[in-house]
Design a protein around this motif. Structure first.
Motif, PDB file in Angstrom:
ATOM      1  N   GLU A   4     -16.615  -0.692   4.824  1.00 47.16           N
ATOM      2  CA  GLU A   4     -15.836   0.029   5.823  1.00 47.16           C
ATOM      3  C   GLU A   4     -14.551   0.529   5.175  1.00 47.16           C
ATOM      4  O   GLU A   4     -13.806  -0.228   4.555  1.00 47.16           O
ATOM      5  N   LEU A   5     -14.303   1.814   5.317  1.00 46.97           N
ATOM      6  CA  LEU A   5     -13.071   2.422   4.819  1.00 46.97           C
ATOM      7  C   LEU A   5     -12.189   2.772   6.006  1.00 46.97           C
ATOM      8  O   LEU A   5     -12.628   3.452   6.927  1.00 46.97           O
ATOM      9  N   ARG A   6     -10.948   2.307   5.969  1.00 47.70           N
ATOM     10  CA  ARG A   6     -10.011   2.527   7.061  1.00 47.70           C
ATOM     11  C   ARG A   6      -8.983   3.569   6.621  1.00 47.70           C
ATOM     12  O   ARG A   6      -8.266   3.362   5.644  1.00 47.70           O
ATOM     13  N   THR A   8      -5.650   5.900   7.351  1.00 46.22           N
ATOM     14  CA  THR A   8      -4.422   6.059   8.140  1.00 46.22           C
ATOM     15  C   THR A   8      -3.533   7.087   7.439  1.00 46.22           C
ATOM     16  O   THR A   8      -3.761   7.455   6.282  1.00 46.22           O
ATOM     17  N   HIS A   9      -2.502   7.537   8.163  1.00 49.23           N
ATOM     18  CA  HIS A   9      -1.517   8.454   7.594  1.00 49.23           C
ATOM     19  C   HIS A   9      -0.136   7.866   7.849  1.00 49.23           C
ATOM     20  O   HIS A   9       0.250   7.640   9.004  1.00 49.23           O
ATOM     21  N   LEU A  10       0.584   7.599   6.776  1.00 53.17           N
ATOM     22  CA  LEU A  10       1.884   6.950   6.860  1.00 53.17           C
ATOM     23  C   LEU A  10       2.983   7.991   6.734  1.00 53.17           C
ATOM     24  O   LEU A  10       3.005   8.771   5.774  1.00 53.17           O
ATOM     25  N   ASN A  11       3.886   8.015   7.689  1.00 52.51           N
ATOM     26  CA  ASN A  11       5.014   8.932   7.628  1.00 52.51           C
ATOM     27  C   ASN A  11       5.948   8.537   6.492  1.00 52.51           C
ATOM     28  O   ASN A  11       6.313   7.366   6.342  1.00 52.51           O
ATOM     29  N   THR A  12       6.324   9.528   5.690  1.00 50.85           N
ATOM     30  CA  THR A  12       7.233   9.276   4.578  1.00 50.85           C
ATOM     31  C   THR A  12       7.989  10.550   4.259  1.00 50.85           C
ATOM     32  O   THR A  12       7.382  11.588   4.013  1.00 50.85           O
ATOM     33  N   GLY A  13       9.295  10.484   4.282  1.00 52.61           N
ATOM     34  CA  GLY A  13      10.103  11.639   3.933  1.00 52.61           C
ATOM     35  C   GLY A  13       9.761  12.854   4.767  1.00 52.61           C
ATOM     36  O   GLY A  13       9.905  12.858   5.989  1.00 52.61           O
ATOM     37  N   ASP A  14       9.257  13.898   4.094  1.00 54.21           N
ATOM     38  CA  ASP A  14       8.998  15.164   4.764  1.00 54.21           C
ATOM     39  C   ASP A  14       7.547  15.338   5.194  1.00 54.21           C
ATOM     40  O   ASP A  14       7.134  16.438   5.541  1.00 54.21           O
ATOM     41  N   GLY A  15       6.763  14.267   5.169  1.00 55.44           N
ATOM     42  CA  GLY A  15       5.358  14.416   5.551  1.00 55.44           C
ATOM     43  C   GLY A  15       4.675  13.075   5.673  1.00 55.44           C
ATOM     44  O   GLY A  15       5.289  12.086   6.069  1.00 55.44           O
ATOM     45  N   THR A  16       3.394  13.043   5.323  1.00 57.29           N
ATOM     46  CA  THR A  16       2.616  11.817   5.430  1.00 57.29           C
ATOM     47  C   THR A  16       1.860  11.559   4.134  1.00 57.29           C
ATOM     48  O   THR A  16       1.575  12.465   3.365  1.00 57.29           O
ATOM     49  N   LEU A  17       1.534  10.286   3.925  1.00 57.39           N
ATOM     50  CA  LEU A  17       0.643   9.884   2.845  1.00 57.39           C
ATOM     51  C   LEU A  17      -0.679   9.434   3.448  1.00 57.39           C
ATOM     52  O   LEU A  17      -0.704   8.644   4.400  1.00 57.39           O
ATOM     53  N   HIS A  18      -1.760   9.933   2.894  1.00 53.26           N
ATOM     54  CA  HIS A  18      -3.100   9.534   3.321  1.00 53.26           C
ATOM     55  C   HIS A  18      -3.456   8.222   2.628  1.00 53.26           C
ATOM     56  O   HIS A  18      -3.495   8.146   1.404  1.00 53.26           O
ATOM     57  N   VAL A  19      -3.698   7.186   3.428  1.00 53.21           N
ATOM     58  CA  VAL A  19      -3.944   5.838   2.926  1.00 53.21           C
ATOM     59  C   VAL A  19      -5.348   5.415   3.328  1.00 53.21           C
ATOM     60  O   VAL A  19      -5.735   5.543   4.498  1.00 53.21           O
ATOM     61  N   VAL A  20      -6.110   4.904   2.377  1.00 49.26           N
ATOM     62  CA  VAL A  20      -7.473   4.442   2.623  1.00 49.26           C
ATOM     63  C   VAL A  20      -7.554   2.980   2.195  1.00 49.26           C
ATOM     64  O   VAL A  20      -7.160   2.631   1.076  1.00 49.26           O
ATOM     65  N   GLU A  21      -8.073   2.133   3.082  1.00 48.37           N
ATOM     66  CA  GLU A  21      -8.148   0.704   2.789  1.00 48.37           C
ATOM     67  C   GLU A  21      -9.562   0.183   2.954  1.00 48.37           C
ATOM     68  O   GLU A  21     -10.351   0.691   3.744  1.00 48.37           O
ATOM     69  N   ALA A  22      -9.858  -0.873   2.195  1.00 49.76           N
ATOM     70  CA  ALA A  22     -11.107  -1.601   2.314  1.00 49.76           C
ATOM     71  C   ALA A  22     -10.819  -3.072   2.068  1.00 49.76           C
ATOM     72  O   ALA A  22      -9.849  -3.426   1.391  1.00 49.76           O
ATOM     73  N   GLY A  23     -11.649  -3.934   2.624  1.00 49.33           N
ATOM     74  CA  GLY A  23     -11.479  -5.362   2.417  1.00 49.33           C
ATOM     75  C   GLY A  23     -10.590  -6.012   3.463  1.00 49.33           C
ATOM     76  O   GLY A  23     -10.081  -5.358   4.374  1.00 49.33           O
ATOM     77  N   ASP A  24     -10.398  -7.313   3.304  1.00 48.48           N
ATOM     78  CA  ASP A  24      -9.628  -8.123   4.246  1.00 48.48           C
ATOM     79  C   ASP A  24      -8.137  -7.863   4.061  1.00 48.48           C
ATOM     80  O   ASP A  24      -7.605  -8.073   2.965  1.00 48.48           O
ATOM     81  N   PRO A  25      -7.431  -7.431   5.113  1.00 43.13           N
ATOM     82  CA  PRO A  25      -5.988  -7.176   4.988  1.00 43.13           C
ATOM     83  C   PRO A  25      -5.187  -8.411   4.590  1.00 43.13           C
ATOM     84  O   PRO A  25      -4.034  -8.283   4.164  1.00 43.13           O
ATOM     85  N   ARG A  26      -5.783  -9.602   4.705  1.00 41.05           N
ATOM     86  CA  ARG A  26      -5.075 -10.837   4.352  1.00 41.05           C
ATOM     87  C   ARG A  26      -5.293 -11.209   2.878  1.00 41.05           C
ATOM     88  O   ARG A  26      -4.679 -12.168   2.397  1.00 41.05           O
ATOM     89  N   SER A  27      -6.145 -10.489   2.180  1.00 40.53           N
ATOM     90  CA  SER A  27      -6.448 -10.811   0.790  1.00 40.53           C
ATOM     91  C   SER A  27      -5.404 -10.222  -0.152  1.00 40.53           C
ATOM     92  O   SER A  27      -4.548  -9.426   0.239  1.00 40.53           O
ATOM     93  N   ARG A  28      -5.498 -10.585  -1.413  1.00 42.62           N
ATOM     94  CA  ARG A  28      -4.583 -10.073  -2.442  1.00 42.62           C
ATOM     95  C   ARG A  28      -4.676  -8.552  -2.497  1.00 42.62           C
ATOM     96  O   ARG A  28      -5.764  -7.987  -2.613  1.00 42.62           O
ATOM     97  N   PRO A  29      -3.546  -7.837  -2.441  1.00 43.84           N
ATOM     98  CA  PRO A  29      -3.595  -6.368  -2.400  1.00 43.84           C
ATOM     99  C   PRO A  29      -3.608  -5.714  -3.787  1.00 43.84           C
ATOM    100  O   PRO A  29      -2.931  -6.164  -4.713  1.00 43.84           O
ATOM    101  N   TYR A  30      -4.383  -4.658  -3.876  1.00 43.58           N
ATOM    102  CA  TYR A  30      -4.428  -3.795  -5.058  1.00 43.58           C
ATOM    103  C   TYR A  30      -4.203  -2.370  -4.561  1.00 43.58           C
ATOM    104  O   TYR A  30      -4.917  -1.898  -3.674  1.00 43.58           O
ATOM    105  N   LEU A  31      -3.235  -1.678  -5.147  1.00 43.42           N
ATOM    106  CA  LEU A  31      -2.917  -0.314  -4.755  1.00 43.42           C
ATOM    107  C   LEU A  31      -3.295   0.628  -5.893  1.00 43.42           C
ATOM    108  O   LEU A  31      -2.765   0.516  -7.000  1.00 43.42           O
TER     109      LEU A  31
END
Length: 283
Positions: A4-6, A8-31
């Motif tokens: 499952e790919l989640r 979202t669009h995060l507001n930042t400065g003059d626009g948004t960043l497209h963010v795609v996540e997979a896996g358990d949100p409580r697990s160790r994060p990798y960006l």
């Protein structure tokens, strides 16, 4: 294996960043930060492998794909500040920041500005101002650095021909071009389909001189663990890159070669890439 790919669009400065996540949100994060000429989808296979054990996050870099925020002229120091804003907004701790190609340049700029970062992985790139930068600039095989630095001309030449132009690099710089399949190629071309997104991509090159000045402004020691990866069939001696990092003040450096890969290692050899990143992050 599907995941499952989640999105979202995060507001930042003059626009948004497209963010795609997979896996358990409580697990160790990798960006994961992509390079040129790619989009967040360069990391799809790595994210699929990571999802059972990790919180895998990929973005479209500013100005590319669905990220509407401008890329600050491609200056990696400024892009890194946006990445920091993203990390804070997502409340990420103990994050492993992974950058490929231009994304690796951003990751290095991030490391210089935010040395408290848990760990960083830089892949398949040379860092402006960090040797062998000088030799790379002199290499006629790297002709596109010069072309992409010219104002407006590359946009004029490439607009409407993204698939063909990008495909040249996939075919020449990978061991097996079929590993970067039609769906991935189409997604990357679409991410640079507008005039603004094309400019955002070429601006990564136009900012190299400023990036080099920023990266050499300080030679302060950095103790954050850094893993540097190159494809097995990618040109350049990895020991030369390691020497450049150490001369620039990187004290905790690990290097590794990705078997079966050229320049586009995340798509060419995702299992090996993920294995190396996971072992580095969990040791």
């Amino acid at each position: 294996m599907s995941i499952e790919l989640r999105h979202t669009h995060l507001n930042t400065g003059d626009g948004t960043l497209h963010v795609v996540e997979a896996g358990d949100p409580r697990s160790r994060p990798y960006l994961f930060l992509h390079g040129w000429p790619e989009s967040w989808q360069a990391w799809t296979d790595v994210m699929t492998l990571a999802a059972p054990d990790a919180r895998a996050i990929a973005i479209d870099l500013p100005g590319v794909g669905q990220s509407t925020a401008t890329g600050d002229g491609g200056v990696k120091r400024l892009v890194a500040a946006r990445i920091h804003e993203l990390i804070q907004a997502l409340n990420l701790t103990d994050v492993t920041l992974v950058g490929h190609d231009a994304g690796g340049m951003v990751a290095y700029a991030y490391l210089r500005q935010y040395p408290q970062t848990a760990r960083v992985v830089i892949m398949n790139t040379v860092i402006p101002g960090v040797e062998p930068w000088t030799d790379v600039l002199k290499n006629p095989y790297i002709w596109h650095f010069g072309l992409h630095n010219v104002p407006t001309l590359p946009e004029t030449l490439v607009q409407g021909h993204q698939a063909e132009y990008f495909g040249y690099f996939y075919d020449v710089l990978s061991v097996d071009p079929s590993k970067i399949g039609p769906e991935s190629r189409a997604a990357h071309a679409a991410a640079y389909s507008s005039d603004a997104s094309l400019t955002a991509g070429f601006d990564f090159y136009r900012a190299f001189a400023q990036d080099a000045r920023d990266n050499t402004a300080s030679a302060a020691a950095i103790r954050t663990p850094l893993l540097y990866l190159r494809g097995q069939s990618e040109g350049g001696d990895i020991a030369t890159y390691a020497a450049g990092f150490r001369e620039a003040g990187i004290e905790n450096l690990t290097t590794a070669v990705v078997p079966g890969a050229g320049h586009f290692a995340p798509e060419e050899a995702p299992a090996e890439v993920w294995r190396l990143i996971r072992e580095f992050a969990t040791r």
